[in-house]
Design an enzyme around this catalytic site. Structure first.
Site, PDB file in Angstrom:
ATOM      1  N   VAL A  11      50.303  25.371  15.208  1.00  0.00           N
ATOM      2  CA  VAL A  11      49.576  26.635  15.151  1.00  0.00           C
ATOM      3  C   VAL A  11      50.537  27.809  15.040  1.00  0.00           C
ATOM      4  O   VAL A  11      50.393  28.681  14.179  1.00  0.00           O
ATOM      5  CB  VAL A  11      48.659  26.764  16.396  1.00  0.00           C
ATOM      6  CG1 VAL A  11      48.073  28.158  16.498  1.00  0.00           C
ATOM      7  CG2 VAL A  11      47.546  25.729  16.344  1.00  0.00           C
ATOM      8  N   THR A 121      44.581  26.441  22.072  1.00  0.00           N
ATOM      9  CA  THR A 121      43.231  26.182  22.587  1.00  0.00           C
ATOM     10  C   THR A 121      43.323  26.141  24.098  1.00  0.00           C
ATOM     11  O   THR A 121      43.973  25.269  24.669  1.00  0.00           O
ATOM     12  CB  THR A 121      42.714  24.837  22.058  1.00  0.00           C
ATOM     13  OG1 THR A 121      42.744  24.904  20.642  1.00  0.00           O
ATOM     14  CG2 THR A 121      41.301  24.571  22.517  1.00  0.00           C
ATOM     15  N   GLU A 154      42.457  29.402  16.891  1.00  0.00           N
ATOM     16  CA  GLU A 154      42.834  29.018  15.534  1.00  0.00           C
ATOM     17  C   GLU A 154      42.033  27.785  15.117  1.00  0.00           C
ATOM     18  O   GLU A 154      41.924  26.836  15.868  1.00  0.00           O
ATOM     19  CB  GLU A 154      44.345  28.702  15.531  1.00  0.00           C
ATOM     20  CG  GLU A 154      44.909  28.463  14.185  1.00  0.00           C
ATOM     21  CD  GLU A 154      44.412  29.474  13.163  1.00  0.00           C
ATOM     22  OE1 GLU A 154      44.690  30.666  13.301  1.00  0.00           O
ATOM     23  OE2 GLU A 154      43.718  29.047  12.209  1.00  0.00           O
ATOM     24  N   PHE A 155      41.471  27.834  13.916  1.00  0.00           N
ATOM     25  CA  PHE A 155      40.622  26.722  13.469  1.00  0.00           C
ATOM     26  C   PHE A 155      41.258  25.896  12.356  1.00  0.00           C
ATOM     27  O   PHE A 155      40.590  25.099  11.709  1.00  0.00           O
ATOM     28  CB  PHE A 155      39.267  27.263  12.992  1.00  0.00           C
ATOM     29  CG  PHE A 155      38.511  27.980  14.079  1.00  0.00           C
ATOM     30  CD1 PHE A 155      37.830  27.254  15.055  1.00  0.00           C
ATOM     31  CD2 PHE A 155      38.494  29.363  14.160  1.00  0.00           C
ATOM     32  CE1 PHE A 155      37.143  27.903  16.079  1.00  0.00           C
ATOM     33  CE2 PHE A 155      37.807  30.016  15.180  1.00  0.00           C
ATOM     34  CZ  PHE A 155      37.127  29.281  16.143  1.00  0.00           C
ATOM     35  N   PHE A 255      32.011  15.878   7.536  1.00  0.00           N
ATOM     36  CA  PHE A 255      32.251  15.349   8.887  1.00  0.00           C
ATOM     37  C   PHE A 255      31.209  14.348   9.348  1.00  0.00           C
ATOM     38  O   PHE A 255      30.905  14.249  10.535  1.00  0.00           O
ATOM     39  CB  PHE A 255      32.380  16.502   9.899  1.00  0.00           C
ATOM     40  CG  PHE A 255      33.819  16.840  10.109  1.00  0.00           C
ATOM     41  CD1 PHE A 255      34.525  17.553   9.164  1.00  0.00           C
ATOM     42  CD2 PHE A 255      34.503  16.392  11.223  1.00  0.00           C
ATOM     43  CE1 PHE A 255      35.862  17.822   9.320  1.00  0.00           C
ATOM     44  CE2 PHE A 255      35.852  16.647  11.396  1.00  0.00           C
ATOM     45  CZ  PHE A 255      36.529  17.371  10.438  1.00  0.00           C
ATOM     46  N   ILE A 256      30.645  13.609   8.398  1.00  0.00           N
ATOM     47  CA  ILE A 256      29.719  12.549   8.788  1.00  0.00           C
ATOM     48  C   ILE A 256      30.168  11.228   8.163  1.00  0.00           C
ATOM     49  O   ILE A 256      29.356  10.367   7.883  1.00  0.00           O
ATOM     50  CB  ILE A 256      28.250  12.889   8.418  1.00  0.00           C
ATOM     51  CG1 ILE A 256      28.140  13.302   6.950  1.00  0.00           C
ATOM     52  CG2 ILE A 256      27.706  13.979   9.334  1.00  0.00           C
ATOM     53  CD1 ILE A 256      26.686  13.437   6.481  1.00  0.00           C
ATOM     54  N   CYS A 266      43.691  17.508  18.572  1.00  0.00           N
ATOM     55  CA  CYS A 266      42.651  18.437  19.038  1.00  0.00           C
ATOM     56  C   CYS A 266      41.407  17.758  19.583  1.00  0.00           C
ATOM     57  O   CYS A 266      41.043  17.981  20.735  1.00  0.00           O
ATOM     58  CB  CYS A 266      42.259  19.370  17.901  1.00  0.00           C
ATOM     59  SG  CYS A 266      43.561  20.525  17.493  1.00  0.00           S
ATOM     60  N   LYS A 269      41.685  15.659  22.923  1.00  0.00           N
ATOM     61  CA  LYS A 269      42.119  16.522  24.037  1.00  0.00           C
ATOM     62  C   LYS A 269      41.022  17.535  24.398  1.00  0.00           C
ATOM     63  O   LYS A 269      40.720  17.733  25.577  1.00  0.00           O
ATOM     64  CB  LYS A 269      43.398  17.246  23.601  1.00  0.00           C
ATOM     65  CG  LYS A 269      43.901  18.315  24.521  1.00  0.00           C
ATOM     66  CD  LYS A 269      45.293  18.769  24.132  1.00  0.00           C
ATOM     67  CE  LYS A 269      45.349  19.644  22.901  1.00  0.00           C
ATOM     68  NZ  LYS A 269      44.979  21.047  23.054  1.00  0.00           N
ATOM     69  N   ARG A 334      49.532  11.533  16.801  1.00  0.00           N
ATOM     70  CA  ARG A 334      48.895  11.704  18.112  1.00  0.00           C
ATOM     71  C   ARG A 334      47.481  11.115  18.124  1.00  0.00           C
ATOM     72  O   ARG A 334      46.682  11.416  17.250  1.00  0.00           O
ATOM     73  CB  ARG A 334      48.884  13.185  18.512  1.00  0.00           C
ATOM     74  CG  ARG A 334      50.259  13.640  18.982  1.00  0.00           C
ATOM     75  CD  ARG A 334      50.276  15.109  19.292  1.00  0.00           C
ATOM     76  NE  ARG A 334      50.253  15.908  18.062  1.00  0.00           N
ATOM     77  CZ  ARG A 334      50.274  17.231  18.051  1.00  0.00           C
ATOM     78  NH1 ARG A 334      50.290  17.905  19.179  1.00  0.00           N
ATOM     79  NH2 ARG A 334      50.272  17.889  16.905  1.00  0.00           N
TER      80      ARG A 334
HETATM   81  C1  UDX Z   1      40.540  19.694  13.988  1.00  0.00           C
HETATM   82  C2  UDX Z   1      39.519  20.758  13.526  1.00  0.00           C
HETATM   83  O1  UDX Z   1      38.971  20.390  12.248  1.00  0.00           O
HETATM   84  C3  UDX Z   1      40.181  22.112  13.446  1.00  0.00           C
HETATM   85  O2  UDX Z   1      39.219  23.102  13.099  1.00  0.00           O
HETATM   86  C4  UDX Z   1      40.790  22.442  14.803  1.00  0.00           C
HETATM   87  O3  UDX Z   1      41.463  23.667  14.761  1.00  0.00           O
HETATM   88  C5  UDX Z   1      41.751  21.334  15.249  1.00  0.00           C
HETATM   89  O4  UDX Z   1      41.075  20.078  15.231  1.00  0.00           O
HETATM   90  P1  UDX Z   1      42.506  18.269  12.876  1.00  0.00           P
HETATM   91  O5  UDX Z   1      42.801  17.703  14.227  1.00  0.00           O
HETATM   92  O6  UDX Z   1      43.640  18.727  12.042  1.00  0.00           O
HETATM   93  O7  UDX Z   1      41.559  19.560  13.009  1.00  0.00           O
HETATM   94  O8  UDX Z   1      41.706  17.148  12.100  1.00  0.00           O
HETATM   95  P2  UDX Z   1      40.341  16.965  11.273  1.00  0.00           P
HETATM   96  O9  UDX Z   1      40.578  17.053   9.820  1.00  0.00           O
HETATM   97  O10 UDX Z   1      39.280  17.823  11.806  1.00  0.00           O
HETATM   98  O11 UDX Z   1      40.035  15.406  11.586  1.00  0.00           O
HETATM   99  C6  UDX Z   1      39.912  14.935  12.919  1.00  0.00           C
HETATM  100  C7  UDX Z   1      39.647  13.440  12.979  1.00  0.00           C
HETATM  101  O12 UDX Z   1      38.312  13.137  12.611  1.00  0.00           O
HETATM  102  C8  UDX Z   1      40.518  12.571  12.094  1.00  0.00           C
HETATM  103  O13 UDX Z   1      40.944  11.452  12.853  1.00  0.00           O
HETATM  104  C9  UDX Z   1      39.600  12.143  10.972  1.00  0.00           C
HETATM  105  O14 UDX Z   1      39.966  10.916  10.396  1.00  0.00           O
HETATM  106  C10 UDX Z   1      38.284  12.045  11.708  1.00  0.00           C
HETATM  107  N1  UDX Z   1      37.095  12.191  10.843  1.00  0.00           N
HETATM  108  C11 UDX Z   1      36.857  13.378  10.222  1.00  0.00           C
HETATM  109  C12 UDX Z   1      36.208  11.131  10.697  1.00  0.00           C
HETATM  110  O15 UDX Z   1      36.399  10.032  11.256  1.00  0.00           O
HETATM  111  N2  UDX Z   1      35.083  11.328   9.930  1.00  0.00           N
HETATM  112  C13 UDX Z   1      34.805  12.494   9.306  1.00  0.00           C
HETATM  113  O16 UDX Z   1      33.761  12.581   8.644  1.00  0.00           O
HETATM  114  C14 UDX Z   1      35.723  13.558   9.453  1.00  0.00           C
END
Ligand code: UDX
Length: 439
Positions: A11, A121, A154-155, A255-256, A266, A269, A334
């Protein structure tokens, strides 16, 4: 305008470099001298697309500085961002010792009004703790210098961090001081967001927004994994169901995707931390407890499928594993499901040959060490392996040569942890394909 960013992790470093890129003078501070020296020499502590270029360019232009001296870095800075780590303590709550140590040091060394904004966070009420730490440090030196605290979560997503930072879909700013609000407005002006996408609110709501966002996304994933597991049992196909429900804009098609469980720095945790916070306030977050339980189980799903095919005892067998990082385009290991899968296969007597485009050094040094044989490329991992496991959906794995793989593997069996391969097509080539959420 001059600002300081404390902490050069994901971040902090991304934020610092991106603020510098829009013309702000930024000093990134870290207590790790080696890290700072490397950054000055253009060596990044993490792999993140586009980061090296933006860091080097802004460092050379003189807008981005690196230092270990926080006291000096905050002189003349209008904002100090705290972007240091908040590792989970043993009980799942976020450990604030690094955040509060920075707040204390700012209080000891500031010489003018400054906005201290948390970007890490942090649990709800941290803003107040930061304020308390700065105040206490100021009082110790008999000072009543004015300052403000703010929460600016931060997102950004790993693997798309620079892009996300430069083109955010929203910016959340928790602030309770007019002067601080004006400074934050000026700081974010270059990002040219239309009015409603910069959302000002009180500090606890901003802190809560970050947790609620991550918890909601984790919920979508665990929900889909749960449904996928049921699909397998009733003979439905989770991929079809995903398309079917995703076309409803209230649900959305992102995200499904069912898979091997969420990992990363993230979601695991933050879900733990918000459950813990709720408990402290005498409330049980039942939905999120289930989200976590489903995810813990889901990390075992691929190894269970291997055992269902080959039997519980895997001694003498070898498996090719494609992908180690928790998701593509990052070397971050991680909470990666790969580590859980490897442990389970090894416990059943098997060996693992792994290949990942970017995460092997990280895996070797900090996470799975020498538990696997590291391979030079994807095909090398398949040589004499009993089957192939796809764990992380890097784009280079998407259209492999099945002809070559068929010749290298002992059995034409693929365990596809991310549903990236076409079962029907593979069966025409003589492969048995196991996906997530379908028979
Ligand atoms: C996430 C949030 O998206 C972000 O907004 C926040 O600031 C930090 O946490 P990140 O940890 O970089 O970001 O990963 P992300 O791309 O969100 O994926 C997270 C996990 O979900 C991964 O292990 C990914 O493989 C899994 N995932 C994601 C799925 O299993 N299915 C999905 O449909 C989407």
């Amino acid at each position: 305008m001059k600002i300081t960013v404390v902490g050069t992790g994901y971040v902090g470093l991304v934020s610092g470099a991106c603020f510098a890129d829009v013309g702000i003078e930024v000093t990134c501070v870290d207590i790790d001298q080696k890290k700072i020296d490397k950054l000055k020499n253009g060596i990044m502590p993490i792999y993140e697309p586009g980061l090296e270029e933006i860091v080097v360019r802004n460092y050379k232009s003189g807008r981005l500085h690196f230092s270990t001296d926080l006291g000096e870095a905050i002189q003349g800075a209008e904002v100090a961002f705290i972007a240091v780590g908040t590792p989970p303590g043993e009980d799942g709550s976020a450990d604030l010792k690094y955040v509060l140590a920075v707040a204390d040091e700012i209080g000891r060394k500031m010489t003018d009004y400054i906005v201290v904004a948390t970007k890490s966070t942090v649990p709800v009420t941290t803003g107040e703790k930061v304020r308390g730490a700065i105040k206490a440090a100021l009082e110790k030196r008999g000072s009543d210098l004015p300052f403000a605290v703010a929460s600016n979560p931060e997102f950004l997503k790993e693997g798309a961090a620079v892009e996300d930072f430069l083109r955010p879909d929203r910016i959340v700013i928790g602030v309770d001081d007019e002067r601080a609000e004006k400074i934050m407005q000026r700081l974010y002006k270059p990002f040219q967001l239309s009015g409603e996408r910069i959302i000002y609110m009180d500090i606890p709501s901003a802190e809560m927004t970050k947790y609620a966002a991550n918890a909601m996304l984790a919920t979508k994933i665990s929900f889909m994994n749960d449904i996928a597991n049921l699909c397998e049992r009733v003979g439905a196909d989770a991929n079809m169901v995903r398309k079917g429900i995703g076309s409803d804009p209230r649900i959305g098609n992102k995200f499904i995707y069912p898979g091997v469980g969420y990992g990363g720095s993230c979601f695991p945790k933050d879900v733990k931390a918000i459950i813990k916070t709720a408990k402290e306030y005498g409330y049980d977050l039942r939905v999120l407890q289930s989200v976590e339980d489903v995810n813990d189980d889901q990390k075992h799903i691929l190894a269970s499928k291997v055992k269902a095919h080959f039997g519980e005892d895997l001694s003498g067998m070898t498996f090719a594993m494609w992908g180690l990082s928790f998701k593509p385009n990052t070397d971050d290991m991680r909470e990666s499901p790969a580590a859980v899968i490897i442990d389970e296969l090894r416990a059943a007597g098997a060996k693992v040959k792994a290949y990942d485009p970017k995460a092997m050094e990280e895996a070797k040094a900090h996470y799975i060490f020498d538990k696997v044989t590291y391979c030079n490329d994807a095909y090398d991992a398949c040589v004499d392996a009993d089957a192939l496991l796809l764990v992380t959906e890097w784009s280079e794995f998407r259209i492999p040569s099945w002809e070559a793989i068929g010749k290298l593997l002992k059995n034409k069996v693929v365990f596809d942890g991310r549903n990236i391969y076409d079962k029907k097509y593979l069966s025409t080539l003589g492969f048995v394909h196991y996906g997530i959420g379908s028979k």
